[in-house]
Design a protein around this motif. Structure first.
Motif: not given
Ligand code: CO
Ligand code: FES
Length: 332
Positions: A153-155, A159-161, A164-166, A283-285
């Motif tokens: 689901e995270n992959f 909506a989290h770019f 989480v990945h600013e 960053q996701d973990q």
């Molecule tokens: Co991510």
């Protein structure tokens, strides 16, 4: 007893290059496995338990193309058959003297195992794998303390770019997720027209731009992202780059993850492509490992329900896909 649904699917368990001359211990769906290469060089995946007195075969060694148990030295051929019992040199072991052997194959740079005797014929497809104009690099493994469906689901989640990945995959001023399409396929679903603003949209880009992707799910714990080339820069976008996510459900709440990149970039060393992927995944973990419950609340009767918004269409399609497969709590 009915065979668990997940046992009927192929799952990745190791890098193909990690299985050499020494037995390798891995785990899949709570099952301890030993991987090793037989006399023909084929990878074998067996229950990591000697049928004599239960010692871990992964503590043994490979001799002359046979696996030797570390305890009493029984030797096993690639078929699983016991061929030598050192304590009884004249004994010919009967056919019943054998290890538990699982179906095993190599694909997409990984070793895949199916625990059930029957089920899916092949590991999931990754079309870009066979495209010679794309260069393949495997990243991982990454061990993550959560269930496989949370990682899929995270992959799929755009909506989290910006959070989480600013500055890597997005920024806070461009977090809107425009509507996208989701359609069912014979083996899962396909999301198209997925647009995300990215600060560095390609190798050659100087400024941020919208990038278009498709996401495809064609197995319980596999997803493929494909970049749709921008017509304005099509000369630079030689071919459709793709990234496959392959997740091993080690236990119901722990997973091992690989990414298989199929890239136009033939210049960068493997290590720099792998380092970028590692940065993004680390960053996701922590967020992934913080999610509760770790097991995805898939069914309507799950004790914890989650809120969905229109940007989560891929995730809701994924939960429908798992339900259709008969996986109701993301567990084995
Ligand atoms: Co991510
Ligand atoms: Fe394996 Fe005895 S436990 S040979």
């Amino acid at each position: 007893m009915a065979v668990p649904v997940e046992h009927r699917h192929w799952h990745p368990v190791a890098l193909a290059t990690a299985v050499g001359t020494a037995p390798l211990a891995v785990q899949l769906l709570d099952q301890a496995l030993v991987l090793w290469r037989d006399a023909a060089g084929a990878v074998q995946a067996w229950a990591d338990r000697c049928p004599h007195r239960g010692a871990a075969l992964s503590l043994g060694c490979v001799r002359g193309g046979q696996l030797e148990c570390p305890y009493h030295g029984w030797r096993f051929a690639g078929s699983g058959q016991v061929v030598v019992v050192p304590a009884l040199p004249d004994f010919t072991p009967p056919a019943s003297h054998r290890a538990t052997v699982f179906s095993c194959t190599e694909r997409h740079g990984l070793v895949w195992v199916r625990l059930a005797d029957d089920g899916e014929a092949q590991p999931p497809a990754f079309a870009a794998e066979d495209e010679p104009r794309l260069r393949k690099v495997t990243c991982g493994p990454y061990d993550v303390a959560t269930s496989a469906p949370r990682i899929v689901e995270n992959f799929l989640d755009m909506a989290h770019f910006g959070t989480v990945h600013e500055d890597w995959l997005g920024d806070r001023d461009h977090m809107a997720v425009p509507p996208y399409q989701v359609q069912a396929t014979p083996t899962g679903f396909l999301a198209t027209q997925c647009l995300a603003w990215q600060p560095k949209s390609s190798l050659h880009a100087q400024t941020g731009a919208m990038v278009e992707y498709t996401y495809e799910v064609n197995a319980p714990y596999t997803a493929v992202l494909t970049k749709v080339p921008d017509p304005a820069t099509v000369a630079l976008a030689d071919f459709r780059e793709s990234i496959a996510l392959f997740v091993c459900p080690v236990t119901p709440e722990s997973s091992r993850v690989w990414f298989r990149l199929a890239m136009n970039d033939f210049e960068s060393p493997d290590s720099s492509l792998q380092a970028f992927q590692y940065t993004i995944f680390t960053q996701d973990q922590p967020v992934l490992e913080s999610q509760r419950p770790r097991r995805l609340p898939i069914s309507d009767s799950a004790p914890v329900q989650e809120l969905h918004c229109a940007a989560d269409r891929s995730a809701t399609a994924y939960r429908r896909h798992l339900r259709a497969l008969g996986i109701t709590h993301g567990v084995c």
